[in-house]
Design a protein around this motif. Structure first.
Motif, PDB file in Angstrom:
ATOM      1  N   SER A  90       0.837  -1.199   0.000  1.00  0.00           N
ATOM      2  CA  SER A  90       0.000   0.000   0.000  1.00  0.00           C
ATOM      3  C   SER A  90       0.873   1.251   0.000  1.00  0.00           C
ATOM      4  O   SER A  90       1.939   1.284   0.602  1.00  0.00           O
ATOM      5  N   ALA A  91       0.397   2.287  -0.686  1.00  0.00           N
ATOM      6  CA  ALA A  91       1.165   3.521  -0.848  1.00  0.00           C
ATOM      7  C   ALA A  91       0.810   4.545   0.215  1.00  0.00           C
ATOM      8  O   ALA A  91       1.380   5.622   0.246  1.00  0.00           O
ATOM      9  N   GLU A  92      -0.153   4.207   1.082  1.00  0.00           N
ATOM     10  CA  GLU A  92      -0.590   5.162   2.087  1.00  0.00           C
ATOM     11  C   GLU A  92      -0.358   4.619   3.496  1.00  0.00           C
ATOM     12  O   GLU A  92      -0.015   3.462   3.680  1.00  0.00           O
ATOM     13  N   VAL A  93      -0.589   5.494   4.460  1.00  0.00           N
ATOM     14  CA  VAL A  93      -0.464   5.107   5.858  1.00  0.00           C
ATOM     15  C   VAL A  93      -1.591   4.125   6.190  1.00  0.00           C
ATOM     16  O   VAL A  93      -2.754   4.381   5.868  1.00  0.00           O
ATOM     17  N   THR A  94      -1.259   3.002   6.830  1.00  0.00           N
ATOM     18  CA  THR A  94      -2.269   2.036   7.241  1.00  0.00           C
ATOM     19  C   THR A  94      -3.223   2.700   8.236  1.00  0.00           C
ATOM     20  O   THR A  94      -2.789   3.204   9.272  1.00  0.00           O
ATOM     21  N   THR A 149      -9.471   5.133   3.168  1.00  0.00           N
ATOM     22  CA  THR A 149      -8.322   6.045   3.090  1.00  0.00           C
ATOM     23  C   THR A 149      -8.446   7.039   1.950  1.00  0.00           C
ATOM     24  O   THR A 149      -7.640   7.960   1.853  1.00  0.00           O
TER      25      THR A 149
END
Lengths: 201, 251
Positions: free
Chosen positions: A33-37, A116
């Motif tokens: 994933s490219a974003e913060v969990t 998200t």
């Protein structure tokens, strides 16, 4: 063929289940994933289908769990070249949700969106016919946050970026609308058997 | 529960650039021209790619090796070099235990050998040099961040840039000779005298957030999933907005 001098590669294990250009990741399950969990609890999770449907609606965690359970046992394929064999996800078939909201006859595509803000576009035909799920279990355990828990979309016959983590909803459309990676150069459909990795493949 | 859903964050921002799909679709021959050791486990491979379309710092490529029987292995690798080096790109590869591609590079490859590449790929992790950049990497996760740092230097950019880089030891710190005042190394197993040993912590991140430029930082995090989870949580805890954290995880 452009042979690389001195390259032998791993021992060849004939595997008809391995799409072109993929390798077997074995027990590994890389997280990409490219974003913060997000810190998202089941109580905060919800799933909605709207857009070109007869009856848009949302399900809470409890309401979704009252629907008939459905499992997927099989393989998953990531565009970064790993495949993972014999995984087992538990959840509810997307057909069950779609039967409730009833997409219009004009509906052709969907945008899946996450809690998200992540998005992925899919042809509606790839989300129906027992080929897509809302999944909240992996190997009989709750799906881990970094793998999309509490619940993710699961569309295992396409590259795994289509299986949006932390799924929040589907917007049903009469046209295709590129999602997050699709706007960043990735293929609109992402069929691993045709190696549709990047736009133009 | 009938209202329209609005995500709590605006993560799904567009990529930083328009991606050239034409360049991404074509496999090109790349010739190794130089190999430089960076650490006991990592080396830099300089490649001549005459028709390279150019890239932005932070982008990656797909690389493939082909065996005599037609067997193909392909992997994604970040580009280490700045974009200005016409017709050349550099990759820095860890020697992965049992890795068929990195193993070939570290034990077989010599200058003159050819491989195939396609790219540059993906716009999400690209940094065009416009916004203030806060870069956090561990191990070979520093590779795409180094492309940004080199670009920043090569162009003499005024926009602020800071790098926090984690390594096990000074010997394992790749590009060690190239870092300047913009960089803070963090050592997790052994460190030079007078430098503490330990994991990256709030104390490393908080001062950088405290000195953030007007408009704030664009944060780029690269490393293993474990490191990326840790570093991104530190950033969020220090006040960095979630939608301005871009993460690239190994896998």
């Amino acid at each position: 063929m452009n042979v690389t001098r001195g390259f032998a590669g791993r021992p060849r294990v004939p595997n008809a289940a391995l799409p072109p250009g993929q390798y077997d990741a074995g027990d590994d399950w890389p997280v990409l994933s490219a974003e913060v969990t997000p810190e998202l609890t089941p109580a905060e999770w919800s799933f909605r289908i709207d857009g070109l449907v007869e009856e848009p609606r949302s399900w809470s965690w409890e309401q979704a769990h009252e629907l008939p359970a459905s499992a997927y046992e099989g393989d998953i394929h990531c565009v970064t070249s790993w495949s993972k064999f014999g995984v087992r996800f538990g959840g509810v078939s997307l057909d069950t949700f779609l039967d409730v909201v009833r997409p219009h006859v004009s509906a052709t595509h969907a945008v899946a969106y996450s809690h998200t803000g992540y998005t992925a576009n899919l042809p509606l035909a790839d989300l129906t016919g027992g080929r897509a799920w809302i999944a909240w279990e992996f190997d009989g355990e709750p799906l881990a946050p970094e793998h999309g828990g509490p619940a993710r979309l699961l569309v295992p016959h396409l590259y795994f970026w289509k299986s949006a983590k932390w799924i929040a909803g589907l917007r049903i459309l009469d046209h295709d609308e590129p999602g997050f990676w699709e706007q960043n150069g990735y293929h609109a459909r992402g069929n691993p058997w045709e190696e549709q990795r990047y736009s133009g493949d | 529960m009938t209202e329209t859903f609005t995500p709590p964050t605006r993560f799904a921002v567009p990529g930083r650039i328009d991606v050239s799909n034409r360049a991404a679709a074509v496999w090109q021959t790349a010739t190794i021209t130089e190999i430089r050791r960076e650490s006991p486990h990592a080396a830099t491979f300089r490649l001549a790619v005459p028709a390279w379309a150019g890239h932005l710092p932070g982008q990656h490529l797909m690389l493939r090796l082909t065996a005599e029987d037609g067997y193909v292995a392909q992997r994604h690798y970040s580009i280490a070099s700045a974009p200005d080096d016409a017709g050349h790109i550099e990759l820095t590869l860890d020697h992965v235990e049992g890795g068929e591609v990195s193993g070939w590079f570290h034990t077989v490859a010599e200058p003159g050998d050819t491989v195939e590449v396609r790219g540059p790929l993906s716009g999400f992790f690209a940094w065009p040099g416009d916004r203030p950049a806060l870069l956090i990497g561990a191990g070979s996760g520093v590779v795409p961040l180094m492309s940004m740092l080199r670009h920043h230097r090569a162009r003499g950019l005024d926009v602020p840039l800071r790098l926090l880089v984690s390594a096990r030891s000074p010997e394992e710190l790749i590009y060690a000779r190239e870092y300047g005042a913009e960089t803070t190394p963090v050592f997790t197993r052994s460190a030079p005298e007078d430098v503490p040993v330990g994991r990256m912590a709030a104390a490393h991140v908080a001062p950088l957030l405290a000195e953030q430029p007007p408009g704030g930082w664009e944060a780029y995090v690269c490393g293993s999933n474990g490191f990326a989870e840790h570093a991104s949580r530190l950033l969020v805890a220090a006040g960095q907005p979630v939608h301005r954290i871009r993460i690239e995880r190994f896998g």
